[in-house]
Design a protein around this motif. Structure first.
Motif, PDB file in Angstrom:
ATOM      1  N   PRO A 178      -9.823  10.520   0.366  1.00 34.79           N
ATOM      2  CA  PRO A 178     -10.923  10.882   0.089  1.00 34.79           C
ATOM      3  C   PRO A 178     -11.421  11.577  -1.936  1.00 34.79           C
ATOM      4  O   PRO A 178      -9.558  11.887  -2.469  1.00 34.79           O
ATOM      5  N   THR A 179     -12.187  11.964  -2.368  1.00 33.41           N
ATOM      6  CA  THR A 179     -11.952  12.185  -3.832  1.00 33.41           C
ATOM      7  C   THR A 179     -11.627  13.316  -3.769  1.00 33.41           C
ATOM      8  O   THR A 179     -11.312  14.160  -3.247  1.00 33.41           O
ATOM      9  N   LYS A 180     -11.398  13.633  -5.236  1.00 32.28           N
ATOM     10  CA  LYS A 180     -11.018  14.705  -5.951  1.00 32.28           C
ATOM     11  C   LYS A 180     -11.646  16.222  -5.217  1.00 32.28           C
ATOM     12  O   LYS A 180     -11.350  17.191  -4.791  1.00 32.28           O
ATOM     13  N   GLU A 181     -13.233  16.276  -5.215  1.00 30.84           N
ATOM     14  CA  GLU A 181     -13.917  17.009  -5.484  1.00 30.84           C
ATOM     15  C   GLU A 181     -13.370  17.138  -3.888  1.00 30.84           C
ATOM     16  O   GLU A 181     -13.835  18.661  -3.171  1.00 30.84           O
ATOM     17  N   MET A 182     -13.903  15.829  -2.724  1.00 25.23           N
ATOM     18  CA  MET A 182     -13.906  16.402  -1.460  1.00 25.23           C
ATOM     19  C   MET A 182     -12.745  16.887  -1.146  1.00 25.23           C
ATOM     20  O   MET A 182     -12.276  18.188   0.010  1.00 25.23           O
ATOM     21  N   THR A 183     -10.964  16.607  -2.295  1.00 25.56           N
ATOM     22  CA  THR A 183      -9.924  17.390  -1.259  1.00 25.56           C
ATOM     23  C   THR A 183      -9.853  18.842  -1.291  1.00 25.56           C
ATOM     24  O   THR A 183     -10.024  19.634  -0.834  1.00 25.56           O
ATOM     25  N   LEU A 184     -11.076  19.442  -2.165  1.00 24.68           N
ATOM     26  CA  LEU A 184     -10.375  20.492  -3.021  1.00 24.68           C
ATOM     27  C   LEU A 184     -12.319  21.284  -1.682  1.00 24.68           C
ATOM     28  O   LEU A 184     -11.005  22.542  -1.147  1.00 24.68           O
ATOM     29  N   ARG A 185     -12.945  20.679  -1.113  1.00 22.66           N
ATOM     30  CA  ARG A 185     -13.565  21.407  -0.216  1.00 22.66           C
ATOM     31  C   ARG A 185     -13.643  21.533   0.912  1.00 22.66           C
ATOM     32  O   ARG A 185     -12.763  22.551   1.691  1.00 22.66           O
ATOM     33  N   LEU A 186     -12.562  20.136   1.777  1.00 25.88           N
ATOM     34  CA  LEU A 186     -11.246  20.197   3.134  1.00 25.88           C
ATOM     35  C   LEU A 186     -10.092  20.877   2.769  1.00 25.88           C
ATOM     36  O   LEU A 186     -10.147  22.119   4.279  1.00 25.88           O
ATOM     37  N   GLY A 187      -9.420  20.907   1.441  1.00 24.10           N
ATOM     38  CA  GLY A 187      -8.980  22.460   1.764  1.00 24.10           C
ATOM     39  C   GLY A 187      -9.175  23.543   1.979  1.00 24.10           C
ATOM     40  O   GLY A 187      -8.570  25.179   2.938  1.00 24.10           O
ATOM     41  N   GLY A 188     -10.796  24.131   1.467  1.00 23.95           N
ATOM     42  CA  GLY A 188     -10.907  25.900   1.782  1.00 23.95           C
ATOM     43  C   GLY A 188     -11.333  25.466   3.303  1.00 23.95           C
ATOM     44  O   GLY A 188     -11.323  26.751   4.062  1.00 23.95           O
ATOM     45  N   LEU A 189     -12.179  24.767   3.741  1.00 22.04           N
ATOM     46  CA  LEU A 189     -12.718  24.300   5.099  1.00 22.04           C
ATOM     47  C   LEU A 189     -11.077  24.637   6.075  1.00 22.04           C
ATOM     48  O   LEU A 189     -11.090  25.187   6.976  1.00 22.04           O
ATOM     49  N   ILE A 190      -9.748  23.689   5.776  1.00 25.98           N
ATOM     50  CA  ILE A 190      -8.805  24.291   6.618  1.00 25.98           C
ATOM     51  C   ILE A 190      -7.926  25.706   6.394  1.00 25.98           C
ATOM     52  O   ILE A 190      -8.269  25.829   8.005  1.00 25.98           O
ATOM     53  N   ASP A 191      -8.864  26.319   5.412  1.00 26.88           N
ATOM     54  CA  ASP A 191      -7.933  27.647   5.462  1.00 26.88           C
ATOM     55  C   ASP A 191      -8.742  28.439   6.256  1.00 26.88           C
ATOM     56  O   ASP A 191      -8.724  29.075   7.276  1.00 26.88           O
ATOM     57  N   ALA A 192     -10.865  27.811   6.376  1.00 24.15           N
ATOM     58  CA  ALA A 192     -11.329  29.130   6.720  1.00 24.15           C
ATOM     59  C   ALA A 192     -11.248  28.528   8.739  1.00 24.15           C
ATOM     60  O   ALA A 192     -11.587  29.714   9.134  1.00 24.15           O
ATOM     61  N   ALA A 193     -10.757  26.969   9.145  1.00 18.33           N
ATOM     62  CA  ALA A 193     -10.862  26.891  10.571  1.00 18.33           C
ATOM     63  C   ALA A 193      -9.498  27.056  11.398  1.00 18.33           C
ATOM     64  O   ALA A 193      -9.330  26.595  12.002  1.00 18.33           O
ATOM     65  N   GLU A 194      -8.179  27.858  10.178  1.00 19.94           N
ATOM     66  CA  GLU A 194      -7.110  27.510  10.797  1.00 19.94           C
ATOM     67  C   GLU A 194      -7.171  28.784  11.494  1.00 19.94           C
ATOM     68  O   GLU A 194      -6.115  27.906  12.793  1.00 19.94           O
ATOM     69  N   PRO A 195      -7.527  29.591  11.435  1.00 18.07           N
ATOM     70  CA  PRO A 195      -7.368  30.180  13.797  1.00 18.07           C
ATOM     71  C   PRO A 195      -7.959  29.697  14.476  1.00 18.07           C
ATOM     72  O   PRO A 195      -7.359  29.733  15.305  1.00 18.07           O
ATOM     73  N   LEU A 196      -8.503  28.772  14.625  1.00 21.82           N
ATOM     74  CA  LEU A 196      -9.410  27.495  15.391  1.00 21.82           C
ATOM     75  C   LEU A 196      -8.523  26.426  15.701  1.00 21.82           C
ATOM     76  O   LEU A 196      -8.625  25.760  16.772  1.00 21.82           O
ATOM     77  N   ILE A 197      -8.042  26.376  14.874  1.00 20.51           N
ATOM     78  CA  ILE A 197      -7.019  24.830  14.830  1.00 20.51           C
ATOM     79  C   ILE A 197      -5.501  25.375  15.429  1.00 20.51           C
ATOM     80  O   ILE A 197      -5.136  26.117  14.745  1.00 20.51           O
TER      81      ILE A 197
END
Length: 212
Positions: A178-197
């Motif tokens: 993914p683009t650098k911007e998308m990578t950063l966005r996804l990284g933050g979402l992984i942190d936020a969603a980690e309790p559910l995955i």
């Protein structure tokens, strides 16, 4: 039944499309509009799209849904149908989703994110979600993680199942980063969603993205 009737008309040397076309041109084909629209969609030509377009605004949801199918079957523009993702009737939105299958760019991503907002009707949100996940691999992961991170009650279970499916079937072939911007966005979402995955899934996503 329609196929048999169409065959009989052709055998008699007449055009079933012409019969449907003339009947639809009549004033208010009450009670028959849905069958006539479906029939013309089955045996008409691209030139009949203009005949069918007014039925996309018919007061009956069933007729509108049939018109969506007929217009696409005859090669009508996906863009004209795409605007109906906000139709108030779920049956119409389902027909639109089917008609747009294989057309990931028919609706701009920005518009789909707007339709995904919590205040949109549930069937509209579902249509927007399914169009977003069909865009490309990273938009699919993005929307799934977004819904999980938001603890979305309506679509969270779908997002979790879809992310699991992507991890099992498609993650290994995600060669294009993914683009650098998308990578950063996804990284933050992984942190936020980690309790559910699962931790394994979170680790896998971080490894693919190259984030810590």
């Amino acid at each position: 039944m329609r196929a048999t009737a169409q065959w009989a008309v052709r055998r008699a040397g007449r055009s079933p499309a012409a019969i449907y076309r003339n009947a639809l041109a009549a004033d208010s084909p009450v009670g028959r509009a849905r069958a006539l629209v479906a029939g013309l969609g089955e045996c008409g030509t691209h030139q009949d799209v203009d005949v069918l377009l007014p039925f996309l605004e018919h007061p009956s949801p069933r007729v509108r849904a049939e018109a969506v199918r007929a217009v696409r079957r005859l090669g009508g523009s996906p863009a004209r149908i795409a605007g109906m993702l906000t139709d108030p009737a779920p049956v119409v939105v389902r027909a639109v989703k089917q008609a747009l299958r294989g057309q990931p760019d028919a609706v701009p991503a920005a518009r789909l994110w707007e339709l995904l907002a919590p205040e949109s009707p549930p069937h509209v949100r579902l249509g927007a979600y399914e169009q977003l996940r069909a865009k490309d691999a990273w938009t699919r992961v993005h929307v799934d993680l977004h819904l999980l991170a938001a603890r979305d009650v309506e679509l969270g279970h779908r997002a979790q199942a879809d992310l699991n499916d992507w991890s099992r079937r498609s993650a290994a072939t995600a060669y294009r980063a993914p683009t650098k911007e998308m990578t950063l966005r996804l990284g933050g979402l992984i942190d936020a969603a980690e309790p559910l995955i699962s931790p394994r899934q979170a680790h896998q996503l971080r490894w693919i993205l190259g984030v810590g």
